[in-house]
Write a protein that holds these residues in place. Structure first.
Motif, PDB file in Angstrom:
ATOM      1  N   ARG A 108      -8.657  -7.363 -16.472  1.00 20.58           N
ATOM      2  CA  ARG A 108      -8.201  -8.713 -16.174  1.00 20.58           C
ATOM      3  C   ARG A 108      -7.558  -8.778 -14.786  1.00 20.58           C
ATOM      4  NH1 ARG A 108      -7.575 -12.599 -19.347  1.00 20.58           N
ATOM      5  NH2 ARG A 108      -5.467 -13.153 -18.625  1.00 20.58           N
ATOM      6  N   ALA A 168     -10.232  -8.890 -12.275  1.00 27.11           N
ATOM      7  CA  ALA A 168     -10.943 -10.174 -12.282  1.00 27.11           C
ATOM      8  C   ALA A 168     -10.102 -11.305 -11.695  1.00 27.11           C
ATOM      9  CB  ALA A 168     -11.365 -10.530 -13.702  1.00 27.11           C
ATOM     10  N   SER A 223      -6.823 -12.279 -12.662  1.00 31.83           N
ATOM     11  CA  SER A 223      -5.946 -13.005 -13.576  1.00 31.83           C
ATOM     12  C   SER A 223      -4.555 -13.161 -12.972  1.00 31.83           C
ATOM     13  CB  SER A 223      -5.850 -12.268 -14.915  1.00 31.83           C
ATOM     14  OG  SER A 223      -4.872 -12.839 -15.747  1.00 31.83           O
ATOM     15  N   PRO A 263      -2.276 -10.605 -15.976  1.00 33.87           N
ATOM     16  CA  PRO A 263      -3.211  -9.741 -16.717  1.00 33.87           C
ATOM     17  C   PRO A 263      -2.707  -9.324 -18.100  1.00 33.87           C
ATOM     18  CG  PRO A 263      -2.989  -9.019 -14.440  1.00 33.87           C
ATOM     19  CD  PRO A 263      -1.925 -10.049 -14.669  1.00 33.87           C
ATOM     20  N   MET A 301     -15.524 -13.121 -17.796  1.00 32.48           N
ATOM     21  CA  MET A 301     -14.411 -13.368 -16.887  1.00 32.48           C
ATOM     22  C   MET A 301     -14.908 -13.770 -15.505  1.00 32.48           C
ATOM     23  SD  MET A 301     -11.382 -10.653 -17.868  1.00 32.48           S
ATOM     24  CE  MET A 301     -12.325  -9.160 -17.561  1.00 32.48           C
ATOM     25  N   ALA A 345     -10.958 -15.332 -15.548  1.00 32.98           N
ATOM     26  CA  ALA A 345     -10.172 -14.424 -16.388  1.00 32.98           C
ATOM     27  C   ALA A 345      -9.124 -15.165 -17.208  1.00 32.98           C
ATOM     28  CB  ALA A 345      -9.502 -13.362 -15.520  1.00 32.98           C
ATOM     29  N   GLY A 396     -12.424 -16.193 -21.255  1.00 38.25           N
ATOM     30  CA  GLY A 396     -12.056 -14.891 -20.713  1.00 38.25           C
ATOM     31  C   GLY A 396     -10.982 -14.208 -21.534  1.00 38.25           C
ATOM     32  N   SER A 453     -11.342 -10.870 -24.088  1.00 40.73           N
ATOM     33  CA  SER A 453     -10.450  -9.719 -23.947  1.00 40.73           C
ATOM     34  C   SER A 453      -9.865  -9.316 -25.297  1.00 40.73           C
ATOM     35  CB  SER A 453      -9.320 -10.048 -22.964  1.00 40.73           C
ATOM     36  OG  SER A 453      -9.832 -10.375 -21.689  1.00 40.73           O
TER      37      SER A 453
END
Length: 479
Positions: free
Chosen positions: A225, A228, A230, A233, A414, A419, A424, A428
């Motif tokens: 994450r 990506a 985020s 995360p 994502m 994300a 996204g 996860s």
């Protein structure tokens, strides 16, 4: 028996679908199913140059490499025209996973060889724990709880300490350490198994609890994450814990009812309350940290604990050198013996891993998985399910089959939706809420040559479904 039949169904149905697709004209070539590699372009057609549109023909002839790419968009697959040997080959889309033969190679190079290395190192440490007496002491402390969950295991049996280390490693996201400890636990439980070809009650309970994937620090998910982009995360950590915890409780109850376990045992209740208390306490601590603090804590906790386990094992073994001398060995020689046993275990499980991954590769590349996935998405959409949830379902559907495959869908979701989108985040949670059921069964039962897994597969798949449903509710509640 169930696993064997399921494996045959995957193989045979995938082969039939590939052959039908080829002769019906739905697929131009099946070479990619056998020899292709993940990310390769897929050949969908081939024409003479005078059969393609004029603007494409003119563009190809002007290019030095005789190649033209149409609709170039980094977020989508390109259609590529390649002029070669008086024909134009048309490629569209990319392969989502390695072909059958490529999978056979990668299963050895990318999976088994690293796994053997992990097994060698951690089985070497396990040997030190055994000879120094640590495993026996750990088993003695935890026996009151474990004998209630695993009634067939004698008090203070070595398998208790191995299972404890496996659960702890999973709990902390230490996958590389969890597998060696888990395989050692299965070997120890097999010694108590009266029917060596059939899974015992204790082995089934252990497998189902292990596969439920109770995780406190989802280190890899947080890393994906963060990569990506985020903004936070670690914001999926609590949903991951809740989902995996409910999955673990579901696994325990389902198997416990089947095995007629006494749920009213005081030691069992105390053990469960202690676990819940530890989770809540750590969550309260993490929750008061700021964003940087959370990232720092989650990225270092698992690593520090792993180093602590290694350091403690070596230090305690050094302090107990007399016991090694009594066993007519040394600390280092004992480590080597354990490491050698780990290598042998890795070689033993290779055929099981190869067979399962080859079937999954054929299943994915045949297109059968996509049809099933699209069908489920169609049903969900007609039931009024949020489209963002539907977009995350490929991760949930592939997770029981392949961790690497579902990880690919996770990264794609994502990248495509963001994300921090619901898709996204839900993807996860799906990824970290359970193990790869078929891979785990192949590895763990294969390591001790169990042929009849009884109700283990059905229970683990049911737990997977429970985790998926829980993840959806938790994700929509939090986000």
């Amino acid at each position: 028996m169930v696993l064997s039949r399921f494996w045959l169904v995957i193989f045979i149905s995938s082969i039939l679908f590939v052959v039908i697709s080829l002769f019906s004209g739905s697929t131009y070539t099946i070479d990619y199913v056998l020899n292709g590699e993940k990310g390769d372009r897929i050949l969908v057609s081939e024409k003479y140059i005078d059969q393609v549109p004029a603007f494409i023909r003119d563009s190809i002839q002007l290019k030095a490499d005789k190649t033209m790419i149409v609709n170039r968009d980094l977020s989508n697959n390109d259609t590529t025209y390649v002029y070669k040997n008086q024909t134009v080959q048309i490629y569209s889309g990319v392969q989502k996973s390695d072909g059958l033969l490529a999978t056979c190679r990668s299963s050895l190079v990318d999976i088994i060889i690293p796994l053997i290395a992990y097994l060698a190192f951690f089985c070497g440490l396990m040997e030190l724990l055994i000879i120094s007496g640590v495993s026996g002491k750990l088993a003695k402390v935890l026996s009151p709880v474990f004998v209630k969950v695993f009634p067939s295991i004698p008090k203070n049996h070595p398998s208790i300490s191995y299972m404890t280390l496996n659960f702890a490693a999973n709990f902390l996201g230490l996958d590389s350490a969890a597998t060696p400890f888990g395989l050692k636990a299965m070997e120890s439980l097999q010694e108590l198994n009266p029917d060596k070809d059939t899974a015992s009650d204790a082995q089934i309970m252990f497998m189902c609890l292990h596969a439920s994937g109770l995780t406190l620090i989802a280190t890899s998910i947080i890393g994906y994450r963060a990569a990506a982009g985020s903004s936070n995360p670690a914001d999926v950590m609590l949903p991951c814990i809740i989902t995996s915890f409910i999955g673990t409780i579901a696994a325990f109850l389902i198997v416990g009812v089947k095995q007629k376990i006494n749920f009213k045992s005081a030691s069992l209740v105390i053990g469960l309350m202690t676990l819940i208390g530890a989770i809540v306490g750590l969550l309260m601590y993490v929750n008061h940290l700021d964003l940087i603090g959370k990232n720092y804590f989650t990225s270092n906790l698992s690593g520090l604990i792993l180093l602590a386990i290694i350091g403690f094992t070596l230090f305690y073994a050094f302090r107990q050198e007399k016991k090694f001398a009594e066993a007519k060995t040394t600390v280092f020689d004992s480590f080597v013996v354990g490491a050698n046993n780990g290598v042998k275990t890795g070689v033993t499980i290779f055929p099981y891993v190869l067979g399962m991954l080859a079937a999954i590769s054929l299943f994915r590349n045949s297109g059968l998985f996509d049809i099933i996935s699209d069908g489920i998405a169609f049903i969900f959409s007609n039931l009024g399910v949020n489209k963002q949830i539907i977009d995350a379902m490929p991760v949930a559907l592939l997770r029981p089959f392949s961790s690497a495959g579902s990880r690919g869908f996770l990264l794609d979701s994502m990248s495509t939706f963001g994300a921090d989108s619901l898709t996204g985040r839900l993807s996860s949670i799906f990824q970290c809420s359970a193990e790869s059921t078929f891979y785990v069964i192949a590895v763990y039962f294969g390591s001790v040559n169990i042929k009849n897994t009884r109700y283990a597969l059905g229970t683990m798949l049911l737990v997977d479904v429970i985790c998926v449903i829980t993840a959806i509710f938790v994700a929509t509640w939090f986000f």
